[in-house]
Design a protein around this motif. Structure first.
Motif, PDB file in Angstrom:
ATOM      1  N   THR A   1       8.334  -5.504   4.272  1.00  0.00           N
ATOM      2  CA  THR A   1       9.388  -4.900   3.464  1.00  0.00           C
ATOM      3  C   THR A   1       8.786  -4.294   2.207  1.00  0.00           C
ATOM      4  OG1 THR A   1      11.020  -6.480   4.266  1.00  0.00           O
ATOM      5  CG2 THR A   1      11.529  -5.310   2.226  1.00  0.00           C
ATOM      6  N   THR A   2       9.130  -3.035   1.942  1.00  0.00           N
ATOM      7  CA  THR A   2       8.545  -2.322   0.809  1.00  0.00           C
ATOM      8  C   THR A   2       9.568  -2.050  -0.281  1.00  0.00           C
ATOM      9  OG1 THR A   2       8.953  -0.191   1.875  1.00  0.00           O
ATOM     10  CG2 THR A   2       6.800  -1.212   2.238  1.00  0.00           C
ATOM     11  N   ASN A   3       9.041  -1.841  -1.469  1.00  0.00           N
ATOM     12  CA  ASN A   3       9.864  -1.511  -2.632  1.00  0.00           C
ATOM     13  C   ASN A   3       9.067  -0.541  -3.483  1.00  0.00           C
ATOM     14  OD1 ASN A   3      11.993  -1.747  -4.571  1.00  0.00           O
ATOM     15  ND2 ASN A   3      10.697  -3.109  -5.770  1.00  0.00           N
ATOM     16  N   TYR A   4       9.713   0.517  -3.967  1.00  0.00           N
ATOM     17  CA  TYR A   4       9.023   1.547  -4.745  1.00  0.00           C
ATOM     18  C   TYR A   4       9.750   1.833  -6.048  1.00  0.00           C
ATOM     19  CZ  TYR A   4       6.500   2.725  -0.448  1.00  0.00           C
ATOM     20  OH  TYR A   4       5.706   2.691   0.676  1.00  0.00           O
ATOM     21  N   ALA A   5       8.986   2.177  -7.057  1.00  0.00           N
ATOM     22  CA  ALA A   5       9.579   2.717  -8.266  1.00  0.00           C
ATOM     23  C   ALA A   5      10.179   4.076  -7.934  1.00  0.00           C
ATOM     24  CB  ALA A   5       8.516   2.858  -9.353  1.00  0.00           C
ATOM     25  N   GLU A   6      11.278   4.404  -8.596  1.00  0.00           N
ATOM     26  CA  GLU A   6      11.946   5.675  -8.319  1.00  0.00           C
ATOM     27  C   GLU A   6      11.017   6.855  -8.548  1.00  0.00           C
ATOM     28  OE1 GLU A   6      15.433   4.509  -6.724  1.00  0.00           O
ATOM     29  OE2 GLU A   6      14.902   6.598  -7.149  1.00  0.00           O
ATOM     30  N   SER A   7      10.147   6.747  -9.522  1.00  0.00           N
ATOM     31  CA  SER A   7       9.278   7.861  -9.896  1.00  0.00           C
ATOM     32  C   SER A   7       8.232   8.209  -8.834  1.00  0.00           C
ATOM     33  CB  SER A   7       8.571   7.556 -11.220  1.00  0.00           C
ATOM     34  OG  SER A   7       7.777   6.385 -11.093  1.00  0.00           O
ATOM     35  N   VAL A   8       8.006   7.293  -7.880  1.00  0.00           N
ATOM     36  CA  VAL A   8       6.972   7.550  -6.876  1.00  0.00           C
ATOM     37  C   VAL A   8       7.527   7.649  -5.461  1.00  0.00           C
ATOM     38  CG1 VAL A   8       5.292   6.342  -8.324  1.00  0.00           C
ATOM     39  CG2 VAL A   8       6.351   5.139  -6.395  1.00  0.00           C
ATOM     40  N   LYS A   9       8.810   7.422  -5.311  1.00  0.00           N
ATOM     41  CA  LYS A   9       9.410   7.490  -3.973  1.00  0.00           C
ATOM     42  C   LYS A   9       9.191   8.866  -3.353  1.00  0.00           C
ATOM     43  CE  LYS A   9      13.057   4.000  -4.216  1.00  0.00           C
ATOM     44  NZ  LYS A   9      14.525   3.751  -4.236  1.00  0.00           N
ATOM     45  N   GLY A  10       8.789   8.862  -2.101  1.00  0.00           N
ATOM     46  CA  GLY A  10       8.533  10.106  -1.394  1.00  0.00           C
ATOM     47  C   GLY A  10       7.138  10.650  -1.598  1.00  0.00           C
ATOM     48  N   ARG A  11       6.388  10.093  -2.547  1.00  0.00           N
ATOM     49  CA  ARG A  11       5.028  10.570  -2.806  1.00  0.00           C
ATOM     50  C   ARG A  11       3.981   9.491  -2.507  1.00  0.00           C
ATOM     51  NH1 ARG A  11       3.499  11.727  -7.873  1.00  0.00           N
ATOM     52  NH2 ARG A  11       4.980  10.289  -8.870  1.00  0.00           N
ATOM     53  N   PHE A  12       4.312   8.247  -2.791  1.00  0.00           N
ATOM     54  CA  PHE A  12       3.373   7.140  -2.603  1.00  0.00           C
ATOM     55  C   PHE A  12       3.808   6.289  -1.413  1.00  0.00           C
ATOM     56  CE2 PHE A  12       1.880   6.600  -7.312  1.00  0.00           C
ATOM     57  CZ  PHE A  12       1.578   7.954  -7.358  1.00  0.00           C
ATOM     58  N   THR A  13       2.823   5.723  -0.722  1.00  0.00           N
ATOM     59  CA  THR A  13       3.099   4.832   0.393  1.00  0.00           C
ATOM     60  C   THR A  13       2.221   3.595   0.269  1.00  0.00           C
ATOM     61  OG1 THR A  13       3.621   6.692   1.855  1.00  0.00           O
ATOM     62  CG2 THR A  13       3.160   4.573   2.889  1.00  0.00           C
ATOM     63  N   ILE A  14       2.856   2.436   0.294  1.00  0.00           N
ATOM     64  CA  ILE A  14       2.123   1.185   0.263  1.00  0.00           C
ATOM     65  C   ILE A  14       2.048   0.621   1.674  1.00  0.00           C
ATOM     66  CG2 ILE A  14       4.158  -0.241  -0.240  1.00  0.00           C
ATOM     67  CD1 ILE A  14       2.309  -1.974  -2.030  1.00  0.00           C
ATOM     68  N   SER A  15       0.912   0.036   2.009  1.00  0.00           N
ATOM     69  CA  SER A  15       0.748  -0.580   3.319  1.00  0.00           C
ATOM     70  C   SER A  15      -0.220  -1.749   3.181  1.00  0.00           C
ATOM     71  CB  SER A  15       0.219   0.426   4.349  1.00  0.00           C
ATOM     72  OG  SER A  15      -1.048   0.926   3.959  1.00  0.00           O
ATOM     73  N   ARG A  16      -0.263  -2.569   4.212  1.00  0.00           N
ATOM     74  CA  ARG A  16      -1.160  -3.722   4.156  1.00  0.00           C
ATOM     75  C   ARG A  16      -1.726  -4.005   5.540  1.00  0.00           C
ATOM     76  NH1 ARG A  16       2.071  -8.732   2.025  1.00  0.00           N
ATOM     77  NH2 ARG A  16       0.338  -9.938   2.939  1.00  0.00           N
ATOM     78  N   ASP A  17      -2.919  -4.569   5.535  1.00  0.00           N
ATOM     79  CA  ASP A  17      -3.576  -5.020   6.749  1.00  0.00           C
ATOM     80  C   ASP A  17      -3.761  -6.526   6.589  1.00  0.00           C
ATOM     81  OD1 ASP A  17      -5.370  -5.753   8.761  1.00  0.00           O
ATOM     82  OD2 ASP A  17      -6.407  -3.832   8.697  1.00  0.00           O
ATOM     83  N   ASN A  18      -2.903  -7.298   7.220  1.00  0.00           N
ATOM     84  CA  ASN A  18      -2.950  -8.749   7.031  1.00  0.00           C
ATOM     85  C   ASN A  18      -4.236  -9.361   7.578  1.00  0.00           C
ATOM     86  OD1 ASN A  18      -0.451  -8.868   5.738  1.00  0.00           O
ATOM     87  ND2 ASN A  18       0.654  -9.033   7.683  1.00  0.00           N
ATOM     88  N   ALA A  19      -4.787  -8.761   8.613  1.00  0.00           N
ATOM     89  CA  ALA A  19      -6.032  -9.285   9.176  1.00  0.00           C
ATOM     90  C   ALA A  19      -7.190  -9.137   8.199  1.00  0.00           C
ATOM     91  CB  ALA A  19      -6.348  -8.569  10.479  1.00  0.00           C
TER      92      ALA A  19
END
Length: 118
Positions: free
Chosen positions: A56-74
């Protein structure tokens, strides 16, 4: 204790892209929230984006549509893909992990500088 090491910052022109990485090690819980914060000169540190272990992701309004967060749990690694960078995105970017009861245990990386030129 959890250790966080960021990489990927640098200097880029407005409109360009950067990808930040943060590798976590140590006593990392399987249930956590990984996040990116930033702090510009003279301003308070602010949340940029976060992602739970469930994705589940959450973004600041100022970066929505421009930044993408992701993770590799392994790999215990979190990424921040930043596109369409603006001069206002210039800041030190910090990696963060929250875990434990009520996610009260906070750990921070040393920060990586992102500078966007006009």
């Amino acid at each position: 204790q959890v250790q966080l090491v960021e990489s990927g910052g640098g200097l880029v022109q407005a409109g360009g892209s950067l990808r930040l990485s943060c590798a976590a090690s140590g006593s990392l819980s399987s249930i956590n929230i990984l996040g990116w914060y930033r702090q510009a000169p003279g301003k308070q540190r602010e949340l940029v984006a976060s992602i739970t272990n469930g994705g589940t992701t959450n973004y600041a309004e100022s970066v929505k549509g421009r930044f993408t967060i992701s993770r590799d749990n392994a790999k215990n690694t979190v990424y921040l893909e930043m596109n369409g960078l603006k001069v206002d995105d210039t800041a030190i970017y910090f990696c963060n992990v929250r875990q434990g009861p009520w996610f009260a245990n906070n750990y921070w990386g040393q920060g990586t500088q992102v500078t966007v030129s006009s």
